[in-house]
Design a protein around this motif. Structure first.
Motif, PDB file in Angstrom:
ATOM      1  N   UNK A   1      40.731  58.083  36.531  1.00 21.97           N
ATOM      2  CA  UNK A   1      40.829  59.296  37.340  1.00 21.97           C
ATOM      3  C   UNK A   1      41.354  59.045  38.741  1.00 21.97           C
ATOM      4  N   UNK A   2      41.692  57.779  39.057  1.00 24.15           N
ATOM      5  CA  UNK A   2      42.287  57.466  40.353  1.00 24.15           C
ATOM      6  C   UNK A   2      41.282  57.163  41.447  1.00 24.15           C
ATOM      7  N   UNK A   3      40.057  56.859  41.082  1.00 22.10           N
ATOM      8  CA  UNK A   3      39.027  56.532  42.076  1.00 22.10           C
ATOM      9  C   UNK A   3      38.879  55.017  42.160  1.00 22.10           C
ATOM     10  N   UNK A   4      38.882  54.480  43.380  1.00 17.87           N
ATOM     11  CA  UNK A   4      38.674  53.049  43.572  1.00 17.87           C
ATOM     12  C   UNK A   4      37.186  52.771  43.408  1.00 17.87           C
ATOM     13  N   UNK A   5      36.849  51.869  42.506  1.00 11.91           N
ATOM     14  CA  UNK A   5      35.450  51.549  42.228  1.00 11.91           C
ATOM     15  C   UNK A   5      34.999  50.280  42.941  1.00 11.91           C
ATOM     16  N   UNK A   6      35.924  49.324  43.067  1.00 12.31           N
ATOM     17  CA  UNK A   6      35.507  48.038  43.613  1.00 12.31           C
ATOM     18  C   UNK A   6      36.711  47.298  44.192  1.00 12.31           C
TER      19      UNK A   6
ATOM     20  N   UNK B   1      37.033  54.904  32.064  1.00 14.20           N
ATOM     21  CA  UNK B   1      37.952  53.792  31.844  1.00 14.20           C
ATOM     22  C   UNK B   1      38.391  53.216  33.183  1.00 14.20           C
ATOM     23  N   UNK B   2      38.572  51.903  33.212  1.00  8.63           N
ATOM     24  CA  UNK B   2      38.980  51.264  34.463  1.00  8.63           C
ATOM     25  C   UNK B   2      40.222  50.412  34.258  1.00  8.63           C
ATOM     26  N   UNK B   3      40.920  50.193  35.341  1.00  5.08           N
ATOM     27  CA  UNK B   3      42.067  49.299  35.390  1.00  5.08           C
ATOM     28  C   UNK B   3      41.841  48.354  36.570  1.00  5.08           C
TER      29      UNK B   3
ATOM     30  N   UNK C   1      43.628  36.651  44.976  1.00  2.12           N
ATOM     31  CA  UNK C   1      42.707  36.602  46.124  1.00  2.12           C
ATOM     32  C   UNK C   1      42.033  37.958  46.368  1.00  2.12           C
ATOM     33  N   UNK C   2      42.731  39.040  45.996  1.00  3.62           N
ATOM     34  CA  UNK C   2      42.181  40.391  46.138  1.00  3.62           C
ATOM     35  C   UNK C   2      42.274  41.070  44.779  1.00  3.62           C
ATOM     36  N   UNK C   3      41.164  41.611  44.318  1.00  2.00           N
ATOM     37  CA  UNK C   3      41.122  42.334  43.040  1.00  2.00           C
ATOM     38  C   UNK C   3      40.558  43.724  43.287  1.00  2.00           C
ATOM     39  N   UNK C   4      41.260  44.727  42.770  1.00  2.00           N
ATOM     40  CA  UNK C   4      40.837  46.121  42.917  1.00  2.00           C
ATOM     41  C   UNK C   4      40.624  46.710  41.540  1.00  2.00           C
ATOM     42  N   UNK C   5      39.495  47.396  41.379  1.00  2.00           N
ATOM     43  CA  UNK C   5      39.189  48.103  40.140  1.00  2.00           C
ATOM     44  C   UNK C   5      39.202  49.595  40.442  1.00  2.00           C
ATOM     45  N   UNK C   6      39.945  50.340  39.615  1.00  2.00           N
ATOM     46  CA  UNK C   6      40.041  51.791  39.770  1.00  2.00           C
ATOM     47  C   UNK C   6      39.750  52.448  38.432  1.00  2.00           C
TER      48      UNK C   6
ATOM     49  N   UNK D   1      48.748  49.048  43.409  1.00  2.00           N
ATOM     50  CA  UNK D   1      48.999  48.670  42.017  1.00  2.00           C
ATOM     51  C   UNK D   1      47.914  49.229  41.096  1.00  2.00           C
ATOM     52  N   UNK D   2      46.659  49.193  41.552  1.00  2.00           N
ATOM     53  CA  UNK D   2      45.570  49.755  40.749  1.00  2.00           C
ATOM     54  C   UNK D   2      45.764  51.251  40.554  1.00  2.00           C
ATOM     55  N   UNK D   3      46.180  51.947  41.604  1.00  2.00           N
ATOM     56  CA  UNK D   3      46.411  53.393  41.480  1.00  2.00           C
ATOM     57  C   UNK D   3      47.593  53.692  40.566  1.00  2.00           C
ATOM     58  N   UNK D   4      48.633  52.863  40.608  1.00  2.00           N
ATOM     59  CA  UNK D   4      49.767  53.043  39.680  1.00  2.00           C
ATOM     60  C   UNK D   4      49.299  52.846  38.236  1.00  2.00           C
ATOM     61  N   UNK D   5      48.472  51.829  38.036  1.00  2.00           N
ATOM     62  CA  UNK D   5      47.946  51.574  36.683  1.00  2.00           C
ATOM     63  C   UNK D   5      47.063  52.731  36.219  1.00  2.00           C
ATOM     64  N   UNK D   6      46.257  53.265  37.131  1.00  2.00           N
ATOM     65  CA  UNK D   6      45.406  54.409  36.792  1.00  2.00           C
ATOM     66  C   UNK D   6      46.267  55.621  36.426  1.00  2.00           C
ATOM     67  N   UNK D   7      47.353  55.827  37.165  1.00  2.18           N
ATOM     68  CA  UNK D   7      48.262  56.945  36.886  1.00  2.18           C
ATOM     69  C   UNK D   7      48.895  56.772  35.502  1.00  2.18           C
TER      70      UNK D   7
END
Length: 106
Positions: free
Chosen positions: A47-52, A29-31, A39-44, A78-84
């Motif tokens: 499990x807390x791993x940054x994918x992109x 699952x990703x967030x 302007x910046x998008x992060x996908x995690x 923010x991506x890591x908070x969402x993953x948590x």
């Protein structure tokens, strides 16, 4: 007393299996989180791993690299908070059963 202990061990084993299954599901699952108006998008992963990390070329200002760095940090955090949060929502039901067993710290 041994009947209660056997029942408790069985419950712990069931919870372990549920947690392991939930953790495996979280890896898939990703967030996403954005910063700087997208302007910046992060996908995690859950499990807390940054994918992109995607950076809009308009965000790259050679005269202000600190702004881009700040946007990347904000989006990653923010991506890591969402993953948590996703992890807690998936693992919460499995962990909830442990509190009723009188195990300290759980």
């Amino acid at each position: 007393m041994s009947m209660d202990m056997n029942k408790m061990l069985e419950q712990v084993q069931q919870m372990q299996a549920q947690m392991q299954k939930a953790q495996e599901e979280l890896k898939d699952e990703t967030v996403q989180a954005t910063a700087g108006g997208g302007m910046v998008t992060v996908t995690a992963t859950g499990g807390g791993e940054i994918r992109e990390i995607k950076i809009d070329p308009k965000a790259i200002d050679p005269d202000d690299p600190e702004l881009l760095a700040d946007m990347v940090v904000a989006a990653v955090n923010e991506a890591l908070r969402s993953a948590q949060s996703l992890m807690e929502s998936k693992l919460g039901p499995a962990l909830g059963g442990l509190s009723g067993m009188g195990l300290p710290g759980l």
